[in-house]
Design a protein around this motif. Structure first.
Motif, PDB file in Angstrom:
ATOM      1  N   ASP A   1       0.853  -1.189   0.000  1.00  0.00           N
ATOM      2  CA  ASP A   1       0.000   0.000   0.000  1.00  0.00           C
ATOM      3  C   ASP A   1       0.889   1.238   0.000  1.00  0.00           C
ATOM      4  O   ASP A   1       2.057   1.188   0.394  1.00  0.00           O
ATOM      5  CB  ASP A   1      -0.883  -0.002   1.258  1.00  0.00           C
ATOM      6  CG  ASP A   1      -2.098   0.903   1.136  1.00  0.00           C
ATOM      7  OD1 ASP A   1      -2.281   1.539   0.078  1.00  0.00           O
ATOM      8  OD2 ASP A   1      -2.869   0.991   2.121  1.00  0.00           O
TER       9      ASP A   1
ATOM     10  N   GLU B   1       0.677   5.646   0.769  1.00  0.00           N
ATOM     11  CA  GLU B   1      -0.005   6.889   1.119  1.00  0.00           C
ATOM     12  C   GLU B   1       0.670   7.997   0.329  1.00  0.00           C
ATOM     13  O   GLU B   1       1.833   8.322   0.566  1.00  0.00           O
ATOM     14  CB  GLU B   1       0.084   7.155   2.622  1.00  0.00           C
ATOM     15  CG  GLU B   1      -0.660   6.151   3.480  1.00  0.00           C
ATOM     16  CD  GLU B   1      -0.543   6.474   4.950  1.00  0.00           C
ATOM     17  OE1 GLU B   1      -0.345   7.657   5.297  1.00  0.00           O
ATOM     18  OE2 GLU B   1      -0.634   5.541   5.765  1.00  0.00           O
TER      19      GLU B   1
ATOM     20  N   GLN C   1      -3.862   2.170  -7.571  1.00  0.00           N
ATOM     21  CA  GLN C   1      -3.477   3.539  -7.230  1.00  0.00           C
ATOM     22  C   GLN C   1      -2.684   4.184  -8.365  1.00  0.00           C
ATOM     23  O   GLN C   1      -2.920   5.352  -8.727  1.00  0.00           O
ATOM     24  CB  GLN C   1      -2.652   3.528  -5.943  1.00  0.00           C
ATOM     25  CG  GLN C   1      -3.443   3.119  -4.715  1.00  0.00           C
ATOM     26  CD  GLN C   1      -2.563   2.899  -3.494  1.00  0.00           C
ATOM     27  OE1 GLN C   1      -1.342   3.104  -3.537  1.00  0.00           O
ATOM     28  NE2 GLN C   1      -3.163   2.468  -2.399  1.00  0.00           N
TER      29      GLN C   1
ATOM     30  N   TRP D   1     -10.879   2.495  -2.273  1.00  0.00           N
ATOM     31  CA  TRP D   1      -9.775   3.445  -2.448  1.00  0.00           C
ATOM     32  C   TRP D   1      -9.964   4.246  -3.731  1.00  0.00           C
ATOM     33  O   TRP D   1      -9.710   5.456  -3.755  1.00  0.00           O
ATOM     34  CB  TRP D   1      -8.424   2.714  -2.495  1.00  0.00           C
ATOM     35  CG  TRP D   1      -7.281   3.680  -2.439  1.00  0.00           C
ATOM     36  CD1 TRP D   1      -6.635   4.121  -1.332  1.00  0.00           C
ATOM     37  CD2 TRP D   1      -6.706   4.388  -3.552  1.00  0.00           C
ATOM     38  NE1 TRP D   1      -5.679   5.057  -1.683  1.00  0.00           N
ATOM     39  CE2 TRP D   1      -5.699   5.242  -3.033  1.00  0.00           C
ATOM     40  CE3 TRP D   1      -6.929   4.385  -4.927  1.00  0.00           C
ATOM     41  CZ2 TRP D   1      -4.922   6.074  -3.841  1.00  0.00           C
ATOM     42  CZ3 TRP D   1      -6.156   5.223  -5.734  1.00  0.00           C
ATOM     43  CH2 TRP D   1      -5.166   6.044  -5.194  1.00  0.00           C
TER      44      TRP D   1
END
Length: 415
Positions: A113, A115, A291, A322
């Motif tokens: 993941d 951020e 992402q 997400w």
């Protein structure tokens, strides 16, 4: 002189700054490494470290990553944003998913993941339309949009491909879609397929009174993809499709930039993603791939079927959440559910992931006992019934195409 050692990249009391890119990894250290030693090497190799202790004269820009948390086999690494070239996904991935994937210090490593800080995220274009395509293009209201891929996915002539598309559109589906390995082969050349399909699309729109479109695969080398995108726009089509993993992120960014001028939405096929994300202990997760897709600017992306269908299990719900989430005002991405779907699976799919999606069926349309037209009707009927909160078995009593599909497939998940 200043010595730079592996342990300089480990600080378990460090709090990442808001400006830093923070990455979560799963790692399995090599047999002669503990977690602290392996974590420091991940941070070192993915930023500005090396295997030898360096002696540096004078000051240098501090671009060291910091391994700042260890929880079992999970580590967190914070990267200063100055380490990255803004708006360059290849450069960013060369840091956070580059050499570290082959390090001897870890037996396995998986990027789980990220951020994304505002300065990095907003350096990318992001989606032009995102999930708004459901209503800006199709006026779909509260239902998912629907799509199908002609089957077999390669081998049909252009005339056969177009006929399948016409039957799917007039049967009630919104989108015809090329599959990942259909581009510009002799048996079905790109330009003829584009021209003839759009002609059939226009005819289907006139007959049904509904908007229809085509996800045509422009995947090729960079210059050719841009040329094909311009042809698509010239024909009045609303979409291009790109095999985003195999074609590469720099090429996706090029296509996105041109599509801004052309007003085209980008449908992302994720072929080859499992080479990175299928082994749970190693590689790059589908969450991170999603992402990357959002930052690079696709509007629709295949994200799985929430453990329905024929493909391996993955965190479809979490990935979709997400992609809908706020990201500094960036548009969202419409998740596409595909892979072994048929009408009987639609209610459970919508129960798991909601209606703000696209649903795609190939064999679940064309494998209908009465052919593609009836299969398209059955699939659309299942979607309409589910969106209206009507049990599909009850709905099927007045919709023979759906009843036939339920008789054939029931609600079973294929393999």
């Amino acid at each position: 002189m200043t010595g730079i050692k592996y342990e300089d990249f480990l600080d378990l009391g460090y709090e990442p700054a808001d400006s830093e890119l923070v990455c979560d990894f799963y790692i399995e250290p090599a047999h002669d490494m503990n977690m602290e030693e392996a974590a420091s090497r991940v941070a070192s190799e993915s930023s500005n470290g090396t295997w030898a202790e360096l002696q540096v004269d004078g000051s240098i820009t501090d671009l060291s990553a910091t391994a700042c948390d260890i929880d079992g086999n999970h580590i967190t690494v914070a990267y200063p944003d100055a380490l990255f070239e803004k708006g360059s996904m290849p450069q960013i991935l060369s840091c956070i998913a580059g050499n570290i994937m082959g390090m001897k210090a870890v037996d396995n490593i998986r990027l789980l993941d990220c951020e994304w800080p505002e300065a990095i995220a907003t350096s990318f274009m992001g989606p032009q339309f995102g999930s708004s395509v459901r209503n800006e293009i199709f006026d779909a209201g509260d239902r998912p949009i629907t799509a199908t891929v002609p089957k077999p996915k390669v081998g049909l002539s252009t005339d056969q491909h177009v006929q399948v598309g016409y039957e799917a559109w007039t049967g009630g589906l919104d989108l015809l879609k090329d599959d990942e390995n259909l581009t510009d082969q002799d048996f079905n050349p790109f330009e003829k397929r584009l021209y003839d399909s759009i002609e059939a699309r226009d005819k289907a729109e006139e007959e049904t009174g509904e908007k229809k479109s085509y996800l045509i695969n422009i995947t090729a080398d960079g210059d050719e993809m841009l040329r094909r995108a311009e042809l698509v726009a010239d024909e009045g089509c609303e979409y291009v499709m790109v095999d985003v993993v195999t074609t590469g992120w720099a090429a996706v960014q090029q296509v996105r930039e041109l599509c801004e001028d052309l007003g085209l939405a980008i449908h992302a096929h994720r072929a080859m993603h499992a080479a990175f994300d299928r082994v749970e202990e190693h590689g790059v997760s589908m969450r991170v791939i999603a992402q990357i897709c959002r930052l690079c600017g696709v509007d629709q992306l295949h994200t799985g079927t929430a453990d329905l269908g024929k493909l391996a299990n993955e965190d479809t719900v979490g990935i979709n959440e997400w992609m809908y989430s706020d990201l500094y005002g960036m548009n969202d991405v419409l998740p596409m559910a595909s892979g072994g779907l048929h009408p009987g699976l639609v209610p459970e799919l919508v129960d798991r992931v909601g209606t703000n999606i696209g649903v795609q069926a190939g064999g679940g349309v064309h494998g209908h006992p009465d052919g593609t037209y009836a299969g398209a009707k059955a699939f659309r009927q299942a979607v309409d019934a589910t969106a209206e909160g009507i049990d599909i078995h009850e709905y099927a009593a007045d919709h023979p195409e759906l009843q036939t599909a339920l008789d054939k497939w029931g609600t079973e998940t294929p393999r």
